[in-house]
Design an enzyme around this catalytic site. Structure first.
Site, PDB file in Angstrom:
ATOM      1  N   ASP A 165       0.821  -1.214   0.000  1.00  0.00           N
ATOM      2  CA  ASP A 165       0.000   0.000   0.000  1.00  0.00           C
ATOM      3  C   ASP A 165       0.853   1.262   0.000  1.00  0.00           C
ATOM      4  O   ASP A 165       0.398   2.320  -0.442  1.00  0.00           O
ATOM      5  CB  ASP A 165      -0.923  -0.003   1.221  1.00  0.00           C
ATOM      6  CG  ASP A 165      -2.033  -1.039   1.100  1.00  0.00           C
ATOM      7  OD1 ASP A 165      -2.281  -1.509  -0.029  1.00  0.00           O
ATOM      8  OD2 ASP A 165      -2.642  -1.388   2.128  1.00  0.00           O
ATOM      9  N   ASP A 414      -2.470   5.188   5.137  1.00  0.00           N
ATOM     10  CA  ASP A 414      -2.213   4.086   4.197  1.00  0.00           C
ATOM     11  C   ASP A 414      -0.869   3.419   4.445  1.00  0.00           C
ATOM     12  O   ASP A 414      -0.122   3.081   3.517  1.00  0.00           O
ATOM     13  CB  ASP A 414      -2.270   4.588   2.755  1.00  0.00           C
ATOM     14  CG  ASP A 414      -3.662   5.031   2.346  1.00  0.00           C
ATOM     15  OD1 ASP A 414      -4.560   5.016   3.199  1.00  0.00           O
ATOM     16  OD2 ASP A 414      -3.842   5.399   1.176  1.00  0.00           O
ATOM     17  N   GLU A 416       1.779   4.755   5.789  1.00  0.00           N
ATOM     18  CA  GLU A 416       2.870   5.724   5.835  1.00  0.00           C
ATOM     19  C   GLU A 416       2.671   6.642   7.033  1.00  0.00           C
ATOM     20  O   GLU A 416       1.551   7.099   7.294  1.00  0.00           O
ATOM     21  CB  GLU A 416       2.920   6.555   4.549  1.00  0.00           C
ATOM     22  CG  GLU A 416       3.115   5.722   3.289  1.00  0.00           C
ATOM     23  CD  GLU A 416       4.446   5.008   3.269  1.00  0.00           C
ATOM     24  OE1 GLU A 416       5.470   5.659   3.576  1.00  0.00           O
ATOM     25  OE2 GLU A 416       4.470   3.806   2.964  1.00  0.00           O
TER      26      GLU A 416
END
Length: 446
Positions: A165, A414, A416
């Site tokens: 992702d 996501d 991060e």
């Protein structure tokens, strides 16, 4: 940058009759008749090859071709599933090809993404008419740089991400940061799951392995998906996402897991979660959210005006905002129901969320302490977490989150981690524009 040499392909075609099964569409010197192409795609031809060739000749040809390509022509014969899909495709029969950019993260998962792509995915995509420019990322943020600077005319049919992702998120942010926003957001993104986290493609398209992903891309079609933004108010920094943003315990685990990325791969989240559970801090937040209202649909404005309006507008004057203060073990703002690809029971964090319903789903886990956190994650495994009295679930348009005191001020988007400084305030909003994913869920494509 790793690209396939087209001059070498032409040489192989000149000497290799068996390569016509895989590379006839890339030859600039050998022209096949349409009737021949139709015969080449027949299963019997793929099974028996050419009867007129001897085994010795075939071995010579395979050795010659594999010297310049990542896989030999024998290795690139697709499995029966890909062959059945290709028989239904008319693009290769009529000479219609799809030009895409492939961005491959060689460090995804257990660093097997390169082998997965070249041996399992690339042959199927080539046979289905994809003309690919393959680039391997060399550093963190490389995919973002490519997506933000690439000439979109060189990949009009999309960008395919090979990894988790994280690389999809980099590509999305690179596209939405361009000056030609209206054109960039229409560029579809394809996903080959080969990373530690593949929740997006598993949740939205029902795909959890690279071979199925390649088959879905070969079939064609698009899936619309909502896009949300997370803005760090004080710094004016905006980050975009497709899956979820989260704060509190999960964001802490994400930060700690980066220390184990190279050694543990996907298992780093388990180790980081256990360590953070044993040293669980207290999390205090102030949360403001604007509940979803049917009358709050955006007007039909140009895309750039709508996005800028959503990113810069401050809706604090609206009296319908709801405020929550206190201790929260976790705060989740979800764009879809977020099914983890590696989950044993495939639990979902936001069961009422849809990827294109025009709303965000907010989950507040109130309280503190290991007992409540343990109860939440056990109930989550069985999708019972919404029944817990300390869990609040609401559909929203906007959310503002402010860490209080010594609470970790980072935000996960996501997979991060975004680092905030001081008493950062995060604003999560749904954009009026939708992105597109390459491929369709089996239930919608049939």
């Amino acid at each position: 940058m790793k690209q396939v040499s087209y001059s070498s392909l032409n040489k192989c075609l000149a000497y290799n009759p068996c390569l016509s099964r895989n590379y006839y569409q890339y030859s600039q010197t050998v022209k096949l008749q349409r009737s021949q192409v139709g015969q080449i795609l027949l299963p019997c031809k793929l099974r028996k090859s050419t009867l007129s060739q001897t085994n010795f000749t075939q071995r010579q040809i395979a050795t010659y071709c594999s010297s310049d390509l990542s896989t030999s022509c024998r290795e690139e014969v697709p499995n029966y599933l890909a062959v059945n899909v290709l028989q239904d495709q008319s693009c290769t029969k009529h000479g219609i090809f799809r030009k895409v950019l492939v961005i491959l993260n060689p460090n995804s998962g257990f660093r097997s993404s390169r082998e997965v792509f070249y041996l399992q995915v690339q042959p199927t995509l080539k046979l289905s008419g994809f003309m690919m420019q393959v680039v391997e990322t060399a550093y963190a943020g490389h995919a973002y740089a490519l997506a933000s600077t690439i000439d979109l005319s060189t990949c009009p049919d999309g960008i395919i991400c090979v990894g988790g992702d994280g690389i999809v998120n980099e590509v999305l942010n690179g596209l939405l940061g361009r000056d030609d926003l209206e054109k960039a957001i229409q560029l579809p993104i394809g996903i080959i799951p080969a990373g530690s986290e593949n929740s997006l493609v598993w949740t939205v398209l029902g795909i959890r392995d690279p071979v199925s992903a390649a088959t879905a891309l070969a079939k064609g079609g698009f899936t619309p998906i909502d896009v949300f933004s997370v803005k760090w108010i004080q710094a004016g920094v905006t980050h975009f996402g497709l899956t979820a943003s989260y704060y509190g315990f999960v964001a802490d685990v994400l930060q700690l897991s980066e220390k184990f990325r190279l050694h543990l791969g996907p298992f780093r989240y388990v180790i980081a979660g256990l360590l953070k559970f044993l040293s669980l801090p207290q999390y205090r937040f102030e949360v403001d959210y604007l509940p979803l209202s049917p009358r709050r649909n955006p007007k039909l404005l140009p895309l750039t005006e709508k996005c800028n309006d959503h990113l810069s507008a401050d809706s604090s004057v609206d009296d319908s905002w709801v405020t929550r203060k206190g201790e929260f073990l976790g705060i989740f703002v979800c764009n879809h129901f977020c099914k983890p690809a590696q989950g044993l029971l495939s639990p979902v964090i936001a069961p009422k969320a849809q990827h294109n319903d025009g709303s965000l789903d907010l989950i507040l886990v109130r309280g503190s302490g290991r007992l409540k956190l343990f109860c939440f994650f056990i109930a989550y495994q069985f999708c019972w977490h919404l029944l817990l009295p300390f869990v609040e679930y609401v559909k929203v348009k906007h959310v503002k989150v402010r860490p209080v005191g010594n609470t970790h001020n980072g935000c996960g988007v996501d997979g991060e981690l975004l680092h905030g400084e001081g008493q950062a305030e995060w604003q999560c909003s749904l954009l009026p524009a939708q992105g597109r994913l390459l491929g369709q869920h089996p239930s919608t494509s049939e």
